[in-house]
Design a protein around this motif. Structure first.
Motif, mmCIF file in Angstrom:
data_model
loop_
_atom_site.group_PDB
_atom_site.id
_atom_site.type_symbol
_atom_site.label_atom_id
_atom_site.label_comp_id
_atom_site.label_asym_id
_atom_site.label_seq_id
_atom_site.Cartn_x
_atom_site.Cartn_y
_atom_site.Cartn_z
ATOM 1 N N TYR B 548 21.080 70.734 28.496
ATOM 2 C CA TYR B 548 20.605 69.237 28.143
ATOM 3 C C TYR B 548 19.457 69.233 28.901
ATOM 4 O O TYR B 548 18.806 68.031 28.795
ATOM 5 N N GLU B 549 18.970 69.883 29.970
ATOM 6 C CA GLU B 549 17.757 69.560 30.599
ATOM 7 C C GLU B 549 16.794 69.748 29.837
ATOM 8 O O GLU B 549 16.642 70.737 28.979
ATOM 9 N N GLY B 550 15.881 68.610 29.852
ATOM 10 C CA GLY B 550 14.998 68.757 28.525
ATOM 11 C C GLY B 550 15.005 67.878 27.576
ATOM 12 O O GLY B 550 14.401 67.646 26.651
ATOM 13 N N ILE B 551 16.117 66.984 27.746
ATOM 14 C CA ILE B 551 16.440 65.834 26.928
ATOM 15 C C ILE B 551 16.272 64.513 27.507
ATOM 16 O O ILE B 551 16.863 64.135 28.711
ATOM 17 N N ILE B 552 15.304 63.894 27.218
ATOM 18 C CA ILE B 552 14.633 62.631 27.842
ATOM 19 C C ILE B 552 15.732 61.655 28.016
ATOM 20 O O ILE B 552 15.798 60.995 29.031
ATOM 21 N N ASN B 553 16.469 61.193 27.036
ATOM 22 C CA ASN B 553 17.202 59.985 26.982
ATOM 23 C C ASN B 553 18.748 60.502 27.011
ATOM 24 O O ASN B 553 19.405 60.037 26.130
ATOM 25 N N LEU B 554 19.299 61.198 27.954
ATOM 26 C CA LEU B 554 20.499 61.570 28.202
ATOM 27 C C LEU B 554 21.560 60.077 28.393
ATOM 28 O O LEU B 554 21.099 59.450 29.030
ATOM 29 N N ARG B 555 22.553 60.152 27.284
ATOM 30 C CA ARG B 555 23.508 59.040 27.859
ATOM 31 C C ARG B 555 24.185 59.170 29.017
ATOM 32 O O ARG B 555 24.430 60.314 29.457
ATOM 33 N N PRO B 556 24.697 58.189 29.418
ATOM 34 C CA PRO B 556 25.728 58.362 31.085
ATOM 35 C C PRO B 556 26.834 59.255 30.516
ATOM 36 O O PRO B 556 27.164 60.021 31.285
ATOM 37 N N GLU B 557 27.581 59.190 29.405
ATOM 38 C CA GLU B 557 28.683 59.900 29.099
ATOM 39 C C GLU B 557 28.252 61.246 29.116
ATOM 40 O O GLU B 557 29.116 62.073 29.338
ATOM 41 N N THR B 558 27.040 61.540 28.507
ATOM 42 C CA THR B 558 26.556 62.908 28.345
ATOM 43 C C THR B 558 26.323 63.590 29.682
ATOM 44 O O THR B 558 26.570 64.658 30.181
ATOM 45 N N VAL B 559 25.543 62.811 30.655
ATOM 46 C CA VAL B 559 25.396 63.335 32.113
ATOM 47 C C VAL B 559 26.724 63.643 32.687
ATOM 48 O O VAL B 559 26.805 64.555 33.340
ATOM 49 N N ALA B 560 27.764 62.886 32.430
ATOM 50 C CA ALA B 560 28.947 63.112 33.000
ATOM 51 C C ALA B 560 29.670 64.315 32.684
ATOM 52 O O ALA B 560 30.207 65.225 33.438
ATOM 53 N N VAL B 561 29.458 64.726 31.220
ATOM 54 C CA VAL B 561 29.640 66.084 30.820
ATOM 55 C C VAL B 561 29.257 67.203 31.386
ATOM 56 O O VAL B 561 29.850 68.237 31.826
ATOM 57 N N VAL B 562 27.902 67.160 31.677
ATOM 58 C CA VAL B 562 27.248 68.073 32.510
ATOM 59 C C VAL B 562 27.777 68.434 33.676
ATOM 60 O O VAL B 562 27.994 69.443 34.050
ATOM 61 N N GLU B 563 28.139 67.173 34.434
ATOM 62 C CA GLU B 563 28.646 67.226 35.743
ATOM 63 C C GLU B 563 30.116 68.077 35.746
ATOM 64 O O GLU B 563 30.306 68.895 36.566
#
Lengths: 574, 574
Positions: B548-563
């Motif tokens: 997902y690096e390279g997606i400008i508008n990641l949602r908070p829940e999506t950031v959490a998935v990457v973490e």
């Protein structure tokens, strides 16, 4: 019918096994057939009346227009209904013909039939019976062969065949003024009353038995080990006590020819001569030539004609050594399929030459599913469906089928409506203006599908088919659903699985897993109605008689085979 | 490439399993691609050289005429090579499209695609890879995906994808002056370098993952029990210790859009919003509209264009409640197939309106065999062949495929020559006059099949295909013969069975029963040559990076998935 024959018939019906049959019995003369008043309705199986109750009004409206259309055709055609040319190809299931793409999958092409299919209508859901004899009987009589005990016959002598009491399409059309001829495979018995020239055909050229005799019950096939245990000259008979065990096709009658209601003559076989693969090829070539001759002779007459050509090829045995390889597949079956395609193309172009392409309705189809026992040596492979010849899965009873009638049937059309081979009987009678000749004293299974042919998809009049294997009801189709009855034990039908044929053409995933929801009960009701109807109109016996009686020039070895047949009948096995 | 990423890549190649990957790594910038001198030959697999040695003269003669034909087209087309429009339909095996008769068997119709097939060439023997990602990679790169470790990807985060070092057809055509756009399914990774707008497309609108996420990893599907064990709101979590077990598609990135070499933006999803079947339908409609928009915009430009439209439908999950039933089959899959057919018909008629039908080469095909796990609920049924998606039997890798290029490709033609999806890469590059852009530093599996397209059947240049399942070589096809290697254990290939695909398309009757006669030895030699060639040109790693690096508008829940993804990577499992 003599009393003895009547007893035989009754026993046959009960047990399906022959007992004694005196060589002295004589065969009854061909009976004339009455015409039936048009206002006496045709007798149907129960299921049809259910459809009729729901669709009568629409059908009546369609029928009125159809009558006008047929009358207009007749008027434009010198007052004559169309000629009928019926080509039935042996053991062709679904997928072999009519599609260059499917051709390609198996490495060959059938351009003539593909083009023919483009010029007419593809019947994408044509059902037959699961093997040769019953399909042919269903076409000729408009009845499931279980009704006249013709679910099966054999290569060896049988002493029975299609009963004279049956009314064939040839008789119906003949009575309506058609000239009639049959060329090629017949396979409906070895007794005189069962032969095409005693069943309504003015001329017939046909082998008495089927290709088992002609292709693998011979020395060539035995030598190449295509067949094992056949013939009496390809083993050391050191321990042989019963020399009648092994069939020798050279001792059975091969091809015969004859005219209406006259005894026939065996052709191209001399006493003592051996049957070979080369002679089989000659026979095939001869039938092709005779089909063409008949086309010419019949076209020259004033009356309309009904010609049927039922080739023996593509079914074949050992490869003849002179053969060229003309397909990437190279299998014997596929090579012969290509040959037959060319032959049919030749007949179709002859029709153009004779100027009869436009006033002739031509049907080309297979008679049952693939003979999967040949897979894969010959390229004889099931496509799309499951199973093949001899089974009541769709692979056994779905076939390629195409109908052409220029200007009346839409070129390039495809119909997904259900069709059964027996429907051709009723439909062709209608098209020929001969519906009054369809019997009213017995159940006719064939449904008039003229509306489908003329009006196209969704104008079919059938939503069910009963699938018998010889004498056992093995499956019932209604709409896209199919009940498969294990072992044909109908008392267990309520437990049987059913399938959705659109979603699962290979019948692998039953949808009837939850009995009690909507399960097999509606199918069980259909089956009950079907058998109730049989109580009123019971199945009838086959025609019984002396094998080969009615062949003028029996060879001595053939006479001996008949004597052996009766000797074996008389042994105290019972 | 950073040292850490290089280590990652090396480990990936060895074990095909990811270990640690620091969240701190940065993704390398897109590399420029060099043009290759036309006189440097393309590097091939061993088998091709064997064909070339035997056919070089004939091919050279054909190629000269082809060059003239292509030059003449260009001259007549304002100096431009043809546009390319590539429609790849998901999970469509062989038999669903292009034949009204086969349509009928399953109770639906695809009239637009059938007509399209009639207007062009049917490639009756098109091979793909056995699933979505590898087929798409093979098309884009002209290489079997095993060569770049792209035999498979997944729904969950993966941290890898198509490597930047791969040269795609979009890059080749872009370098040759084409405008390029990609709409719809992509499914080649969740890292930036793998996305279409970083792989040569000027514009791209696509979902990051595949339809598993979009159709069955959602609440509607869970509620209807289409999927079980998916999502975190459809069970009582009384005993739940690991709440990361159950994927929730609402937390993954859905559809994104972007332009060449720029970061992308997720569209139509707000933070906290749930993913539904209705949103999936909207996404499908949007891609259809965007495909049409792109067609219009690209047609208005001076440069030729390369547009690809890869619909998500017919793959679908629960039925939307507002749906009309429009086929006798009624299955979700078949209904959506009919919808896609109508959509494609709309695009094709838009091409007429825009006046670009004649100067555009259009390919419509499936990407792999049927997803047989759906049988028979959806009408998603294998036809003709055996097996489906995920298997290397013909049912997994033979698909419907049609190519239209008016005046140059013969309308209504059918070719039985072998074709592999990777051949489109090389062939379309040739047609576009862009062969010089095809890399010369790696093995290119795609063969130039321009002669087949322009000269018709028997002008194909392929007689073999290697069939990998992810990283295992499971089968080898040569002419009509196919060696099936159980479990992909190539050391046992000498014992493996092979089949004659013409005579036995369902691979049920091995013809290699007599080892020592002509058996598997020639196949073993092929395999040896193939692996020897790999020693010189080894398989390369995939592109590795941060999901997902390279997606400008990641949602908070999506950031959490990457973490969570990186947390799980760091656990001491190894």
């Amino acid at each position: 019918m003599t009393k003895l024959l009547r007893m035989e018939a009754a026993m046959f019906q009960k047990t399906r096994v022959f007992f004694s049959l005196s060589a002295a019995v004589s065969v009854i003369a061909t009976m004339g057939h009455q015409a039936f008043a048009q206002d006496v309705p045709i007798v149907r199986d129960a299921e049809y009346y259910i459809l009729e109750a729901q669709n009568a009004e629409r059908w009546a409206e369609e029928d009125q227009v159809i009558d006008e259309t047929l009358a207009a055709f007749k008027e434009a055609n010198e007052g004559k209904p169309p000629n009928v040319f019926y080509i039935l190809i042996d053991d062709i299931g679904f997928g072999d013909l009519g599609s260059e793409t499917l051709n390609s999958i198996r490495g060959y092409k059938t351009p003539s039939i593909n083009q023919f299919a483009d010029e007419g209508m593809r019947l994408a859901r044509m059902y037959t019976e699961p093997s040769c004899t019953p399909t042919r009987v269903a076409f000729m009589t408009g009845r499931h062969p279980v009704r006249n005990s013709m679910g099966n016959t054999q290569v060896e002598l049988a002493g029975f065949g299609l009963a004279d009491a049956e009314v064939t399409l040839a008789e119906v059309l003949s009575d309506a003024g058609y000239n009639t001829a049959h060329i090629g495979k017949w396979h409906m018995g070895d007794v005189r009353q069962s032969w095409p020239n005693f069943q309504g055909f003015d001329f017939a050229a046909f082998p008495i038995h089927q290709q088992g005799q002609l292709t693998i019950y011979n020395d060539d096939a035995a030598n190449e080990e295509v067949s094992i245990g056949i013939g009496d000259n390809n083993y050391d008979d050191l321990f042989t006590l019963d020399r009648w065990l092994r069939t020798d096709s050279a001792r059975l009658v091969t091809g015969v020819e004859g005219v209406r209601n006259k005894d026939v003559r065996e052709v191209h076989m001399e006493p003592g001569e051996r049957w070979t693969e080369a002679k089989y090829h000659e026979m095939n070539v001869r039938y092709q030539e005779q089909a063409k001759e008949q086309l010419r002779e019949l076209a020259a007459q004033d009356a309309p004609f009904f010609l049927q050509y039922w080739p023996l090829y593509p079914l074949t045995g050992p490869r003849t050594t002179t053969e060229e390889y003309t397909t990437p597949n190279g299998g014997t079956y596929v090579e012969k399929m290509k040959l037959v395609d060319g032959w049919i193309g030749d007949l179709l172009s002859e029709m153009e030459t004779l100027g009869i392409a436009d006033n002739t309705i031509v049907v080309i189809m297979g008679d049952n599913g693939h003979f999967t026992k040949y897979s894969p040596q010959s390229g004889y492979t099931p496509m799309v469906f499951r199973g093949g010849k001899g089974s009541t899965t769709e692979g056994g009873v779905r076939v390629d089928a195409f109908v052409r009638w220029p200007n009346l049937i839409e070129a390039g059309s495809v119909v997904g409506d259900m069709f059964h081979v027996s429907d051709l009987f009723t439909t062709l009678a209608r098209v020929a203006g001969a519906t009054s000749g369809v019997p009213r004293d017995r159940i006719i299974d064939g449904i008039d599908q003229t509306s489908l042919l003329l009006n196209g998809e969704s104008h079919g009049r059938r939503d069910y088919v009963f699938l018998y294997n010889i004498h056992k009801l093995e499956a019932v189709v209604k709409e896209q659903f199919k009940l498969a009855i294990p072992g044909g034990n109908i008392e267990n039908a309520i437990l049987a699985d059913f399938y959705d044929l659109y979603r699962d053409p290979q019948e692998r995933y039953p949808v009837s897993t939850e009995i009690g929801a909507w399960g097999s009960a509606k199918f069980v009701n259909m089956i009950q109605r079907h058998f109730q109807r049989k109580e009123k109109y019971p199945d009838s016996p086959p025609g019984i008689g002396v094998p080969y009686e009615g062949i003028i020039n029996l060879r001595p070895e053939t006479v001996a085979v008949v004597e052996e047949f009766f000797f074996m009948r008389q042994t105290p096995a019972r």
